[in-house]
Design a protein around this motif. Structure first.
Motif, PDB file in Angstrom:
ATOM      1  N   PRO A 181      -0.884 -11.757 -18.529  1.00  0.00           N
ATOM      2  CA  PRO A 181      -2.239 -12.140 -18.108  1.00  0.00           C
ATOM      3  C   PRO A 181      -2.701 -11.474 -16.809  1.00  0.00           C
ATOM      4  O   PRO A 181      -3.888 -11.362 -16.561  1.00  0.00           O
ATOM      5  N   ARG A 182      -1.754 -11.006 -16.009  1.00  0.00           N
ATOM      6  CA  ARG A 182      -2.105 -10.409 -14.719  1.00  0.00           C
ATOM      7  C   ARG A 182      -1.898  -8.897 -14.701  1.00  0.00           C
ATOM      8  O   ARG A 182      -1.903  -8.275 -13.648  1.00  0.00           O
ATOM      9  N   ASP A 183      -1.676  -8.306 -15.871  1.00  0.00           N
ATOM     10  CA  ASP A 183      -1.554  -6.862 -16.008  1.00  0.00           C
ATOM     11  C   ASP A 183      -0.415  -6.279 -15.169  1.00  0.00           C
ATOM     12  O   ASP A 183      -0.528  -5.189 -14.616  1.00  0.00           O
ATOM     13  N   ILE A 184       0.685  -6.998 -15.050  1.00  0.00           N
ATOM     14  CA  ILE A 184       1.857  -6.489 -14.343  1.00  0.00           C
ATOM     15  C   ILE A 184       2.729  -5.750 -15.358  1.00  0.00           C
ATOM     16  O   ILE A 184       3.022  -6.265 -16.427  1.00  0.00           O
ATOM     17  N   GLU A 185       3.133  -4.547 -14.996  1.00  0.00           N
ATOM     18  CA  GLU A 185       3.948  -3.728 -15.891  1.00  0.00           C
ATOM     19  C   GLU A 185       5.312  -3.392 -15.316  1.00  0.00           C
ATOM     20  O   GLU A 185       6.208  -2.999 -16.050  1.00  0.00           O
ATOM     21  N   HIS A 186       5.472  -3.480 -14.012  1.00  0.00           N
ATOM     22  CA  HIS A 186       6.702  -3.007 -13.385  1.00  0.00           C
ATOM     23  C   HIS A 186       6.940  -3.757 -12.079  1.00  0.00           C
ATOM     24  O   HIS A 186       5.994  -4.161 -11.412  1.00  0.00           O
ATOM     25  N   ILE A 187       8.209  -3.887 -11.722  1.00  0.00           N
ATOM     26  CA  ILE A 187       8.589  -4.516 -10.461  1.00  0.00           C
ATOM     27  C   ILE A 187       9.638  -3.658  -9.766  1.00  0.00           C
ATOM     28  O   ILE A 187      10.466  -3.022 -10.416  1.00  0.00           O
ATOM     29  N   LEU A 245       9.580 -15.647 -21.072  1.00  0.00           N
ATOM     30  CA  LEU A 245       8.442 -16.473 -20.679  1.00  0.00           C
ATOM     31  C   LEU A 245       7.752 -15.872 -19.452  1.00  0.00           C
ATOM     32  O   LEU A 245       6.522 -15.871 -19.358  1.00  0.00           O
ATOM     33  N   LEU A 246       8.521 -15.343 -18.526  1.00  0.00           N
ATOM     34  CA  LEU A 246       7.961 -14.710 -17.334  1.00  0.00           C
ATOM     35  C   LEU A 246       6.987 -13.601 -17.729  1.00  0.00           C
ATOM     36  O   LEU A 246       5.873 -13.536 -17.214  1.00  0.00           O
ATOM     37  N   TYR A 247       7.393 -12.782 -18.648  1.00  0.00           N
ATOM     38  CA  TYR A 247       6.539 -11.676 -19.089  1.00  0.00           C
ATOM     39  C   TYR A 247       5.282 -12.199 -19.779  1.00  0.00           C
ATOM     40  O   TYR A 247       4.166 -11.809 -19.434  1.00  0.00           O
ATOM     41  N   ARG A 248       5.460 -13.081 -20.735  1.00  0.00           N
ATOM     42  CA  ARG A 248       4.319 -13.578 -21.521  1.00  0.00           C
ATOM     43  C   ARG A 248       3.353 -14.418 -20.698  1.00  0.00           C
ATOM     44  O   ARG A 248       2.139 -14.289 -20.827  1.00  0.00           O
ATOM     45  N   GLU A 249       3.876 -15.296 -19.857  1.00  0.00           N
ATOM     46  CA  GLU A 249       3.034 -16.263 -19.147  1.00  0.00           C
ATOM     47  C   GLU A 249       2.486 -15.759 -17.808  1.00  0.00           C
ATOM     48  O   GLU A 249       1.463 -16.253 -17.345  1.00  0.00           O
ATOM     49  N   ILE A 250       3.180 -14.818 -17.191  1.00  0.00           N
ATOM     50  CA  ILE A 250       2.748 -14.371 -15.864  1.00  0.00           C
ATOM     51  C   ILE A 250       2.362 -12.902 -15.860  1.00  0.00           C
ATOM     52  O   ILE A 250       1.283 -12.527 -15.406  1.00  0.00           O
ATOM     53  N   TRP A 251       3.228 -12.052 -16.375  1.00  0.00           N
ATOM     54  CA  TRP A 251       2.960 -10.615 -16.275  1.00  0.00           C
ATOM     55  C   TRP A 251       1.795 -10.173 -17.144  1.00  0.00           C
ATOM     56  O   TRP A 251       0.901  -9.480 -16.665  1.00  0.00           O
ATOM     57  N   ALA A 257       0.803  -2.421 -11.736  1.00  0.00           N
ATOM     58  CA  ALA A 257       0.050  -2.547 -12.982  1.00  0.00           C
ATOM     59  C   ALA A 257      -0.033  -1.195 -13.673  1.00  0.00           C
ATOM     60  O   ALA A 257       0.079  -0.151 -13.027  1.00  0.00           O
ATOM     61  N   ASN A 258      -0.214  -1.237 -14.991  1.00  0.00           N
ATOM     62  CA  ASN A 258      -0.495  -0.019 -15.775  1.00  0.00           C
ATOM     63  C   ASN A 258       0.470   1.124 -15.500  1.00  0.00           C
ATOM     64  O   ASN A 258       0.066   2.261 -15.309  1.00  0.00           O
ATOM     65  N   GLN A 259       1.734   0.807 -15.409  1.00  0.00           N
ATOM     66  CA  GLN A 259       2.788   1.804 -15.227  1.00  0.00           C
ATOM     67  C   GLN A 259       2.717   2.549 -13.909  1.00  0.00           C
ATOM     68  O   GLN A 259       3.346   3.581 -13.758  1.00  0.00           O
ATOM     69  N   THR A 260       1.943   2.062 -12.925  1.00  0.00           N
ATOM     70  CA  THR A 260       1.949   2.703 -11.613  1.00  0.00           C
ATOM     71  C   THR A 260       3.204   2.248 -10.902  1.00  0.00           C
ATOM     72  O   THR A 260       3.508   1.055 -10.857  1.00  0.00           O
ATOM     73  N   ARG A 261       3.961   3.181 -10.416  1.00  0.00           N
ATOM     74  CA  ARG A 261       5.194   2.855  -9.712  1.00  0.00           C
ATOM     75  C   ARG A 261       5.602   4.012  -8.834  1.00  0.00           C
ATOM     76  O   ARG A 261       4.988   5.057  -8.856  1.00  0.00           O
ATOM     77  N   GLU A 285       0.827  -1.206   0.000  1.00  0.00           N
ATOM     78  CA  GLU A 285       0.000   0.000   0.000  1.00  0.00           C
ATOM     79  C   GLU A 285       0.864   1.262   0.000  1.00  0.00           C
ATOM     80  O   GLU A 285       0.610   2.201  -0.760  1.00  0.00           O
ATOM     81  N   VAL A 286       1.888   1.283   0.830  1.00  0.00           N
ATOM     82  CA  VAL A 286       2.772   2.451   0.905  1.00  0.00           C
ATOM     83  C   VAL A 286       3.420   2.729  -0.451  1.00  0.00           C
ATOM     84  O   VAL A 286       3.552   3.878  -0.863  1.00  0.00           O
ATOM     85  N   PHE A 287       3.810   1.677  -1.157  1.00  0.00           N
ATOM     86  CA  PHE A 287       4.502   1.854  -2.427  1.00  0.00           C
ATOM     87  C   PHE A 287       3.566   1.819  -3.635  1.00  0.00           C
ATOM     88  O   PHE A 287       4.024   1.834  -4.778  1.00  0.00           O
ATOM     89  N   GLY A 288       2.271   1.771  -3.401  1.00  0.00           N
ATOM     90  CA  GLY A 288       1.315   1.803  -4.502  1.00  0.00           C
ATOM     91  C   GLY A 288       1.361   0.564  -5.373  1.00  0.00           C
ATOM     92  O   GLY A 288       1.054   0.630  -6.563  1.00  0.00           O
ATOM     93  N   ALA A 289       1.734  -0.559  -4.792  1.00  0.00           N
ATOM     94  CA  ALA A 289       1.834  -1.805  -5.547  1.00  0.00           C
ATOM     95  C   ALA A 289       0.512  -2.563  -5.506  1.00  0.00           C
ATOM     96  O   ALA A 289      -0.192  -2.548  -4.501  1.00  0.00           O
ATOM     97  N   ASN A 290       0.204  -3.236  -6.605  1.00  0.00           N
ATOM     98  CA  ASN A 290      -0.994  -4.063  -6.667  1.00  0.00           C
ATOM     99  C   ASN A 290      -0.765  -5.394  -5.951  1.00  0.00           C
ATOM    100  O   ASN A 290      -1.694  -5.967  -5.394  1.00  0.00           O
TER     101      ASN A 290
END
Length: 152
Positions: free
Chosen positions: A118-124, A110-116, A147-151, A34-39
């Protein structure tokens, strides 16, 4: 990122309390997210799964996502491979995903295609808690997924 002192103080106390009573990590990692705005977020021993004495506490990560990541394996996780290959596993280090793996390289994995995707992950964002040099502390990190470039 704006956090007032009282919220920061509460978060630090929560981290220390969870270190003493691990059942609190689920709530604590949720507060960190929550503090870092992460999903989604997790704290985990990235080199040792629970079957090997490690742990993984998550916030908002469905079981199928964890299983999909486990199927891909450490060998195919470009972030783990980068921190290991570049000797970046250092206590207290913090990295933005794009510092570790350029987007052009990430989208081919594969990490991006198979996990990120489908789950709308854009950044870590990744932080190293323990580097594993101490025999009593397994290599441990947190990861915050946005998600969606929120970081930060």
């Amino acid at each position: 990122m704006n956090i007032d002192f009282a919220d920061y103080d509460d978060l630090v106390h929560s981290v220390y309390a969870s270190a003493l009573a691990p059942s609190g990590w689920t709530d604590t990692i949720g507060a960190v997210a929550e503090v870092f705005g992460a999903n989604q977020a997790l704290i985990y021993t990235f080199m040792h799964g629970p079957a090997r004495g490690g742990f993984c506490f998550t916030h908002n990560l469905p079981q199928e996502q964890l299983e999909a990541w486990a199927e891909i394996s450490l060998a195919e996780d470009p972030f783990v491979q980068t921190v290991l290959g570049r000797n970046l596993v250092v206590d207290g280090a913090v990295y933005e995903g794009c510092e570790l793996v350029p987007r052009e390289q990430l989208i081919q994995t594969l990490l991006y295609r198979e996990i990120w995707v489908p789950r709308d992950i854009e950044h870590i964002s990744v932080s190293i808690i323990f580097d594993g040099d101490d025999a009593h502390k397994l290599p441990t990190a947190t990861a915050s997924f946005h998600a969606n470039q929120t970081r930060l």
